[in-house]
Design an enzyme around this catalytic site. Sequence first.
Site, PDB file in Angstrom:
ATOM      1  N   LYS A 122       0.826  -1.225   0.000  1.00 38.80           N
ATOM      2  CA  LYS A 122       0.000   0.000   0.000  1.00 38.80           C
ATOM      3  C   LYS A 122       0.850   1.260   0.000  1.00 38.80           C
ATOM      4  CE  LYS A 122       0.090  -0.953   4.694  1.00 38.80           C
ATOM      5  NZ  LYS A 122       0.363  -2.348   4.769  1.00 38.80           N
ATOM      6  N   GLY A 127      -6.465  -7.062   3.329  1.00 38.08           N
ATOM      7  CA  GLY A 127      -6.105  -8.473   3.150  1.00 38.08           C
ATOM      8  C   GLY A 127      -7.065  -9.250   2.260  1.00 38.08           C
ATOM      9  N   GLY A 181       2.442 -11.239  19.472  1.00 38.98           N
ATOM     10  CA  GLY A 181       2.772 -11.156  18.043  1.00 38.98           C
ATOM     11  C   GLY A 181       1.669 -10.514  17.217  1.00 38.98           C
ATOM     12  N   ASP A 194      -0.740   3.348   8.537  1.00 38.03           N
ATOM     13  CA  ASP A 194      -1.169   2.204   7.718  1.00 38.03           C
ATOM     14  C   ASP A 194      -2.581   2.450   7.173  1.00 38.03           C
ATOM     15  OD1 ASP A 194      -0.920  -0.901   7.128  1.00 38.03           O
ATOM     16  OD2 ASP A 194      -2.838  -0.641   8.143  1.00 38.03           O
ATOM     17  N   LYS A 230      -4.059   3.095   3.186  1.00 41.93           N
ATOM     18  CA  LYS A 230      -5.162   2.287   2.640  1.00 41.93           C
ATOM     19  C   LYS A 230      -6.335   3.181   2.253  1.00 41.93           C
ATOM     20  CE  LYS A 230      -3.978  -1.791   5.446  1.00 41.93           C
ATOM     21  NZ  LYS A 230      -4.207  -2.401   6.757  1.00 41.93           N
TER      22      LYS A 230
HETATM   23  N1  HSE Z   1      -0.658  -4.030  10.129  1.00 49.09           N
HETATM   24  C1  HSE Z   1      -1.866  -4.074   9.374  1.00 49.09           C
HETATM   25  C2  HSE Z   1      -3.047  -4.250  10.298  1.00 49.09           C
HETATM   26  C3  HSE Z   1      -1.901  -5.170   8.338  1.00 49.09           C
HETATM   27  O1  HSE Z   1      -2.871  -4.338  11.512  1.00 49.09           O
HETATM   28  O2  HSE Z   1      -4.167  -4.272   9.801  1.00 49.09           O
HETATM   29  C4  HSE Z   1      -1.123  -4.818   7.116  1.00 49.09           C
HETATM   30  O3  HSE Z   1      -1.625  -3.681   6.487  1.00 49.09           O
END
Ligand code: HSE
Length: 426
Positions: A105, A134, A187, A201, A205
């Site tokens: 992205k 995803g 994790g 992020d 997007k």
């Molecule tokens: N780190 C992102 C999330 C996934 O937590 O949705 C990858 O874009």
Amino acid sequence: MRQVEIGFLGFGNIGEGVWRLLEEMRGETARREGISFEVRRVLVRDVHRQRGVEVPQGVLTDRPEDVLDDPDVQIVMEFMGGEQPAADYIERALLAGKSVVTANKMALSTHWARLNAAAQRGGAGLYFEASVCGAIPVIRAMTDSLQANRVERLMGIINGTTNYILTRMTREGSRFEDVLQDAQRLGLAEPDPTADVEGYDAAYKLSILASLAFYTHVPVESVYREGITRVSPIDIACGQEMGLTLKLLAVAKRNGDAVEARVHPTFVPSTHPLANVSDAFNAVFLRGHACGELMFYGRGAGDMPTASALVSDLIKAAGAQRHALPAFFDAADGVHIEEDWSSVYFIRTRATDKPGVLAHVAGCMAGHGVGIASMVQKGAPDADGRVQIVFVTHRAHEQAVMSALEEVNRSGRTRVESVIRVEGVE
Ligand code: HSE
């Protein structure tokens, strides 16, 4: 049976997931699509490292040109992540006429114009379903299934890490820092969580989603961004009492020629479909003038959900007679980014418990044309004799609300502790 040779750029969890899915679906892909995919070269940093899948001798390489300049590689799949060198490699592949399938992205949203131009020049396709949410087929829906619509607005939970953290803070009344540490231990959050928790992020997007939804380029720099690091359990609890649930929402609206795009902590009514999207799940809710309301829901991260989108794009790229590219670069329009959007606001203040304080707050808001829909004084005074006053405004403009709150703060008797926008209320 048509044989299609592919090259990988990068081979972390996602790349290995794609490898496994290609193997697992080999029979079905041959039967359903008449295609057999062969991974010819895989670019890695360390060719000697132990891998989670068995790769034949001679496939791994640490030289990008072995993938990018190999005339037999027809389609390149990129999972390196990060802006560079991924963007340059994608451009090189496209110029060489190799279609590219990517989950990146950041490279896409930052370098979209030149990657699009390279794809046109090379006669190649650029496929990026996996770059947003995803496994959820939201990009394909926007480009292939909603062309008969003018999309008016979309709201999404498009970052799983922050949704997981906020879900736990809501359920347990826990503090951000504590849940983050726990998520890192499990994790579920990165060791450096900045990209997720500060909303970067989601902003990348949203830039992609809004550009496709509104047929206009919404650069990532024009997306207003606020993360969840300052969200307090007090706000979440106050909201819950008022029937509101807190989410990190990506919001984009188009009103005539004005487009707004923003990522910030947001209350939605607890009855709204997005309020029930919990843990690390993602969802995109949108409204088109003809289709009405739609919601897409699913897993936004993880190796196999991401591989699902990547391999689907690979199949589409391999089967395409002609590669379609996003139409908005050619769409001549006079769209501008609206920064003074309107919303409903939840505001929590701490104020001296004296006569006239509520009137002062209400007066500041009224002075800027901001109406108050409800106001409550909460709990007993603290050690300094201060109480919490929480109020929700009527729909108002961002700049008017911020100016009014500056005035509230200036009095010294009242301090604004949080401002959270409320969406999903008409
Ligand atoms: N780190 C992102 C999330 C996934 O937590 O949705 C990858 O874009």
